[in-house]
Design a protein around this motif. Structure first.
Motif, PDB file in Angstrom:
ATOM      1  N   LEU A  59       0.837  -1.194   0.000  1.00  0.00           N
ATOM      2  CA  LEU A  59       0.000   0.000   0.000  1.00  0.00           C
ATOM      3  C   LEU A  59       0.873   1.246   0.000  1.00  0.00           C
ATOM      4  O   LEU A  59       1.688   1.431   0.907  1.00  0.00           O
ATOM      5  CB  LEU A  59      -0.905   0.007   1.238  1.00  0.00           C
ATOM      6  CG  LEU A  59      -1.724   1.275   1.479  1.00  0.00           C
ATOM      7  CD1 LEU A  59      -2.809   1.411   0.409  1.00  0.00           C
ATOM      8  CD2 LEU A  59      -2.360   1.251   2.864  1.00  0.00           C
ATOM      9  N   PRO A  60       0.733   2.114  -1.005  1.00  0.00           N
ATOM     10  CA  PRO A  60       1.496   3.370  -0.998  1.00  0.00           C
ATOM     11  C   PRO A  60       1.027   4.245   0.164  1.00  0.00           C
ATOM     12  O   PRO A  60      -0.162   4.535   0.291  1.00  0.00           O
ATOM     13  CB  PRO A  60       1.157   4.015  -2.353  1.00  0.00           C
ATOM     14  CG  PRO A  60       0.600   2.904  -3.188  1.00  0.00           C
ATOM     15  CD  PRO A  60      -0.080   1.971  -2.226  1.00  0.00           C
ATOM     16  N   THR A  61       1.957   4.657   0.995  1.00  0.00           N
ATOM     17  CA  THR A  61       1.580   5.414   2.192  1.00  0.00           C
ATOM     18  C   THR A  61       1.971   6.886   2.097  1.00  0.00           C
ATOM     19  O   THR A  61       2.094   7.563   3.126  1.00  0.00           O
ATOM     20  CB  THR A  61       2.220   4.784   3.438  1.00  0.00           C
ATOM     21  OG1 THR A  61       3.638   4.700   3.252  1.00  0.00           O
ATOM     22  CG2 THR A  61       1.657   3.398   3.694  1.00  0.00           C
ATOM     23  N   HIS A  62       2.159   7.375   0.891  1.00  0.00           N
ATOM     24  CA  HIS A  62       2.526   8.777   0.719  1.00  0.00           C
ATOM     25  C   HIS A  62       1.558   9.505  -0.215  1.00  0.00           C
ATOM     26  O   HIS A  62       1.815  10.640  -0.602  1.00  0.00           O
ATOM     27  CB  HIS A  62       3.945   8.880   0.153  1.00  0.00           C
ATOM     28  CG  HIS A  62       4.117   8.230  -1.187  1.00  0.00           C
ATOM     29  ND1 HIS A  62       4.276   6.868  -1.332  1.00  0.00           N
ATOM     30  CD2 HIS A  62       4.124   8.740  -2.443  1.00  0.00           C
ATOM     31  CE1 HIS A  62       4.394   6.577  -2.616  1.00  0.00           C
ATOM     32  NE2 HIS A  62       4.300   7.699  -3.317  1.00  0.00           N
ATOM     33  N   ARG A  63       0.451   8.849  -0.560  1.00  0.00           N
ATOM     34  CA  ARG A  63      -0.493   9.425  -1.529  1.00  0.00           C
ATOM     35  C   ARG A  63      -1.770   9.907  -0.839  1.00  0.00           C
ATOM     36  O   ARG A  63      -2.049   9.534   0.306  1.00  0.00           O
ATOM     37  CB  ARG A  63      -0.832   8.382  -2.598  1.00  0.00           C
ATOM     38  CG  ARG A  63       0.369   7.949  -3.433  1.00  0.00           C
ATOM     39  CD  ARG A  63      -0.011   6.871  -4.431  1.00  0.00           C
ATOM     40  NE  ARG A  63       1.149   6.430  -5.204  1.00  0.00           N
ATOM     41  CZ  ARG A  63       1.138   5.407  -6.053  1.00  0.00           C
ATOM     42  NH1 ARG A  63       0.011   4.713  -6.239  1.00  0.00           N
ATOM     43  NH2 ARG A  63       2.233   5.077  -6.708  1.00  0.00           N
ATOM     44  N   PRO A  64      -2.554  10.731  -1.543  1.00  0.00           N
ATOM     45  CA  PRO A  64      -3.802  11.233  -0.964  1.00  0.00           C
ATOM     46  C   PRO A  64      -4.749  10.136  -0.494  1.00  0.00           C
ATOM     47  O   PRO A  64      -5.485  10.319   0.483  1.00  0.00           O
ATOM     48  CB  PRO A  64      -4.416  12.044  -2.109  1.00  0.00           C
ATOM     49  CG  PRO A  64      -3.243  12.498  -2.916  1.00  0.00           C
ATOM     50  CD  PRO A  64      -2.259  11.362  -2.845  1.00  0.00           C
ATOM     51  N   GLN A  65      -4.737   8.980  -1.175  1.00  0.00           N
ATOM     52  CA  GLN A  65      -5.598   7.880  -0.760  1.00  0.00           C
ATOM     53  C   GLN A  65      -5.292   7.451   0.672  1.00  0.00           C
ATOM     54  O   GLN A  65      -6.200   7.255   1.488  1.00  0.00           O
ATOM     55  CB  GLN A  65      -5.384   6.683  -1.696  1.00  0.00           C
ATOM     56  CG  GLN A  65      -6.177   5.434  -1.302  1.00  0.00           C
ATOM     57  CD  GLN A  65      -5.714   4.189  -2.050  1.00  0.00           C
ATOM     58  OE1 GLN A  65      -4.543   4.074  -2.410  1.00  0.00           O
ATOM     59  NE2 GLN A  65      -6.642   3.271  -2.303  1.00  0.00           N
ATOM     60  N   PHE A  66      -4.013   7.355   1.006  1.00  0.00           N
ATOM     61  CA  PHE A  66      -3.625   6.946   2.357  1.00  0.00           C
ATOM     62  C   PHE A  66      -3.954   8.041   3.366  1.00  0.00           C
ATOM     63  O   PHE A  66      -4.383   7.759   4.490  1.00  0.00           O
ATOM     64  CB  PHE A  66      -2.130   6.627   2.400  1.00  0.00           C
ATOM     65  CG  PHE A  66      -1.657   6.125   3.734  1.00  0.00           C
ATOM     66  CD1 PHE A  66      -2.018   4.868   4.196  1.00  0.00           C
ATOM     67  CD2 PHE A  66      -0.854   6.922   4.544  1.00  0.00           C
ATOM     68  CE1 PHE A  66      -1.584   4.404   5.428  1.00  0.00           C
ATOM     69  CE2 PHE A  66      -0.412   6.465   5.769  1.00  0.00           C
ATOM     70  CZ  PHE A  66      -0.779   5.201   6.218  1.00  0.00           C
ATOM     71  N   VAL A  67      -3.765   9.283   2.972  1.00  0.00           N
ATOM     72  CA  VAL A  67      -4.119  10.402   3.850  1.00  0.00           C
ATOM     73  C   VAL A  67      -5.593  10.320   4.231  1.00  0.00           C
ATOM     74  O   VAL A  67      -5.962  10.447   5.416  1.00  0.00           O
ATOM     75  CB  VAL A  67      -3.810  11.751   3.163  1.00  0.00           C
ATOM     76  CG1 VAL A  67      -4.384  12.921   3.977  1.00  0.00           C
ATOM     77  CG2 VAL A  67      -2.312  11.918   2.971  1.00  0.00           C
ATOM     78  N   GLY A  68      -6.457  10.081   3.234  1.00  0.00           N
ATOM     79  CA  GLY A  68      -7.886   9.962   3.506  1.00  0.00           C
ATOM     80  C   GLY A  68      -8.214   8.760   4.368  1.00  0.00           C
ATOM     81  O   GLY A  68      -9.082   8.826   5.249  1.00  0.00           O
ATOM     82  N   MET A  69      -7.492   7.645   4.152  1.00  0.00           N
ATOM     83  CA  MET A  69      -7.746   6.438   4.936  1.00  0.00           C
ATOM     84  C   MET A  69      -7.396   6.647   6.409  1.00  0.00           C
ATOM     85  O   MET A  69      -8.156   6.268   7.302  1.00  0.00           O
ATOM     86  CB  MET A  69      -6.940   5.269   4.369  1.00  0.00           C
ATOM     87  CG  MET A  69      -7.438   4.737   3.039  1.00  0.00           C
ATOM     88  SD  MET A  69      -6.402   3.390   2.419  1.00  0.00           S
ATOM     89  CE  MET A  69      -6.680   2.142   3.683  1.00  0.00           C
ATOM     90  N   VAL A  70      -6.243   7.274   6.676  1.00  0.00           N
ATOM     91  CA  VAL A  70      -5.833   7.493   8.067  1.00  0.00           C
ATOM     92  C   VAL A  70      -6.806   8.440   8.760  1.00  0.00           C
ATOM     93  O   VAL A  70      -7.217   8.203   9.908  1.00  0.00           O
ATOM     94  CB  VAL A  70      -4.397   8.047   8.138  1.00  0.00           C
ATOM     95  CG1 VAL A  70      -4.021   8.356   9.587  1.00  0.00           C
ATOM     96  CG2 VAL A  70      -3.409   7.063   7.541  1.00  0.00           C
ATOM     97  N   ALA A  71      -7.192   9.505   8.072  1.00  0.00           N
ATOM     98  CA  ALA A  71      -8.152  10.446   8.653  1.00  0.00           C
ATOM     99  C   ALA A  71      -9.480   9.753   8.941  1.00  0.00           C
ATOM    100  O   ALA A  71     -10.093   9.950  10.001  1.00  0.00           O
ATOM    101  CB  ALA A  71      -8.355  11.635   7.718  1.00  0.00           C
ATOM    102  N   GLY A  72      -9.918   8.911   8.000  1.00  0.00           N
ATOM    103  CA  GLY A  72     -11.179   8.203   8.191  1.00  0.00           C
ATOM    104  C   GLY A  72     -11.119   7.208   9.338  1.00  0.00           C
ATOM    105  O   GLY A  72     -12.048   7.127  10.157  1.00  0.00           O
ATOM    106  N   VAL A  73     -10.034   6.444   9.417  1.00  0.00           N
ATOM    107  CA  VAL A  73      -9.880   5.478  10.507  1.00  0.00           C
ATOM    108  C   VAL A  73      -9.852   6.196  11.852  1.00  0.00           C
ATOM    109  O   VAL A  73     -10.470   5.743  12.824  1.00  0.00           O
ATOM    110  CB  VAL A  73      -8.591   4.650  10.314  1.00  0.00           C
ATOM    111  CG1 VAL A  73      -8.233   3.885  11.583  1.00  0.00           C
ATOM    112  CG2 VAL A  73      -8.761   3.675   9.150  1.00  0.00           C
TER     113      VAL A  73
END
Length: 558
Positions: A520-534
């Motif tokens: 899982l790429p952890t430097h992209r906007p997708q990961f940013v949204g996932m961490v905020a959501g979690v």
């Protein structure tokens, strides 16, 4: 210019300033913690305390050092308060008697970077205790949090080792290279803005209205303590009303400076993290999660406060009740958001008098774990824990062993991360339940019903998350409250730190797993949204039932 436009410009200017210093300050802190050379003053200090700066520590030794230093600090501050009547520059007739339970609570509070105050500062503490006791702890308790965060980052960055650095070196460098220089500079700035800095105990001055009589004005070393209170996300006010006092926070621009100070280190540490793990993009991703949550919180708080309705404002028929009228609704709401998103606890207005949903936001900000951007150090390691939980959840979705920064998140790592996350909710919910079950402790609430519950919930939320602000309606200076909240502060500070350091040790012992197509790429906007959501989902699942009984119920009926 309308107040809404002025409030927007106030927030935008803060964002620009924080963005401008993110890289240079983050890089400076990276050099401060990564440099191999020690100054002559640092070498002398290490020799004085018997430390070998070149010897690194395992996570267990690092943790024992944190606990030992904190225990000695508690004992020193505890006894210093009890003997303050024999010290110079003390108060001849203190307004609040310094009892053993109050001294315990206060010592724990400042050592844990909470700064919860069951007393009025200007009428309780002499200048020696304020400076030598509380002021010193404002520096070193913040430096402890930063040291633990740096140890966790080293856990991600290092391979096949059990060493995480030297706690005493990290403590000294955080204090002398980062906190102290910036505190001196901004203390001068605040003095220029009108914050007082003197050794006067009390001054008698003539009344300016009516030209009759005089009034007593308490003085003190306010500017120096005010600066580190914000910079180190401490929050303890020299005066009872904290940053609402004109001697602590005289003007709109000093209000801006204080908000900037309580955010600047925590928002810059992700840059330090990125540099230490060798990927600036990873640092930007963590900073983006913090910024996303902070902007949403500031926006909601301003919207809720601009509605001007709630139990207390409606009861007295005044929409501005509890708001610092020098600064206005928006600036007060922004201060409240910043202080509860960090582990600061300083206030420039009365949170107890906020609208129902505005009061809920102050609690929800703390219940997030104060990670947006959080306390000095504690915000970064809290956010990294949430990142670990996020990649674990994502790994379950695709059927792979989750990885973060080249480290496998095995059952051992996720157990430590989960244990870290569960400590604060357990303390908050159990503490609130016990307090509400005891009739004598319920009597300390200024209000009954949903708002009274909110006062108790806020107190334990603030203590367990090492924030220190209060709803202001709770009479907390009793043996039970001093003891209970003191225990909440101790457990809420040090148990999570132990889990963080254990996780750091486990990660450092691993090698490096190269990224693959399934990583899982952890430097992209997708990961940013996932961490905020979690982050939001975990907090909502944990605290929504209690919030529904408190501020949400109050909001529905107001």
């Amino acid at each position: 210019m309308s107040t809404t436009v002025a409030g927007i410009l106030f927030v935008v200017s803060l964002i620009i300033a924080l963005a401008a210093v993110h890289v240079p300050l983050g890089d400076y802190m990276y050099r401060a913690y990564s440099g191999e050379k020690h100054s002559k003053a640092e070498k002398g200090l290490y020799k004085l305390i018997g430390v070998q700066p070149g010897v690194e520590m395992t996570w267990a030794v690092y943790a024992r050092s944190v606990l030992a230093f904190s225990a000695v600090s508690v004992l020193f501050l505890f006894f210093l308060q009890l003997i303050q009547g024999r010290l110079p520059l003390h108060l001849n007739d203190p307004g609040t008697k310094m009892t053993a339970d109050l001294a315990w609570n206060t010592a724990i509070s400042f050592v844990t970077n909470t700064n919860w105050q069951n007393y009025a500062g200007e009428s309780t503490m002499g200048h020696v205790v304020q400076a030598l006791g509380l002021g010193v702890q404002n520096f070193v308790s913040a430096a402890v949090g930063m040291a633990v965060a740096i140890a966790l980052v080293r856990g991600f960055a290092r391979r096949h080792t059990g060493e995480l650095g030297n706690f005493w070196v990290d403590l000294v460098r955080g204090t002398t290279r980062i906190l102290l220089p910036f505190a001196v500079v901004f203390a001068i700035v605040l003095v220029a803005g009108g914050v007082i800095q003197n050794l006067h105990v009390y001054d008698q001055v003539a009344q300016t209205v009516g030209n009759t009589g005089s009034q007593t004005l308490p003085g003190g070393l306010v500017a120096s303590q005010e600066t580190i209170k914000e910079l180190g996300t401490n929050g303890g006010g020299f005066y009872n009303v904290n940053s609402a006092h004109p001697f602590e926070n005289p003007t709109a621009w000093t209000n801006w400076v204080e908000i900037f100070l309580l955010l600047v280190i925590s928002f810059s540490l992700p840059r330090t993290f990125g540099r230490m793990v060798g990927s600036k993009q990873q640092g930007y991703a963590i900073a983006a999660v913090m910024a996303t949550l902070a902007i949403i919180s500031v926006t909601l708080m301003n919207l809720f406060q601009l509605q001007h309705h709630g139990t207390v404002p409606s009861a007295i028929g005044a929409s501005m009740e509890g708001v610092e009228t020098r600064f206005g609704v928006s600036d007060s709401a922004t201060f409240a958001t910043a202080t509860t998103l960090t582990s600061t606890g300083a206030v420039d207005s009365a949170h107890d008098s906020y609208t129902s949903l505005g009061g809920m936001m102050t609690m929800f900000n703390m219940q997030l774990g104060e990670v947006a951007p959080g306390g000095t150090g504690s915000g970064l390691y809290g956010m990294l824990i949430l990142a670990v939980i996020t990649v674990f959840v994502a790994g379950l979705m695709v059927g792979r062993t989750p990885e973060y920064l080249g480290k496998k998140i095995t059952p051992k790592e996720i157990k430590l991360a989960a244990a870290y996350f569960l400590v604060s909710p357990l303390i908050v919910l159990v503490g609130t339940a016990v307090a509400m079950a005891l009739p004598g402790e319920r009597a300390g609430m200024a209000n009954s019903g949903a708002h009274g519950l909110s006062e108790v919930l806020y107190a334990f939320t603030s203590a367990a998350n090492n924030n220190g602000s209060a709803f202001a309606g709770l009479s907390g200076n009793t043996v039970w409250w001093n003891t209970a909240l003191g225990l909440a502060m101790v457990f809420g500070r040090f148990i999570p730190m132990i889990f963080v350091l254990a996780l750091a040790g486990s990660l450092a012992a691993q090698g490096h797993t190269p990224a693959s197509e399934g990583t899982l790429p952890t430097h992209r906007p997708q990961f940013v949204g996932m961490v905020a959501g979690v982050t939001v989902i975990l907090v909502a699942l944990t605290f929504l039932p209690m919030l529904a009984l408190g501020p949400l119920a109050e909001g529905i009926h107001s």
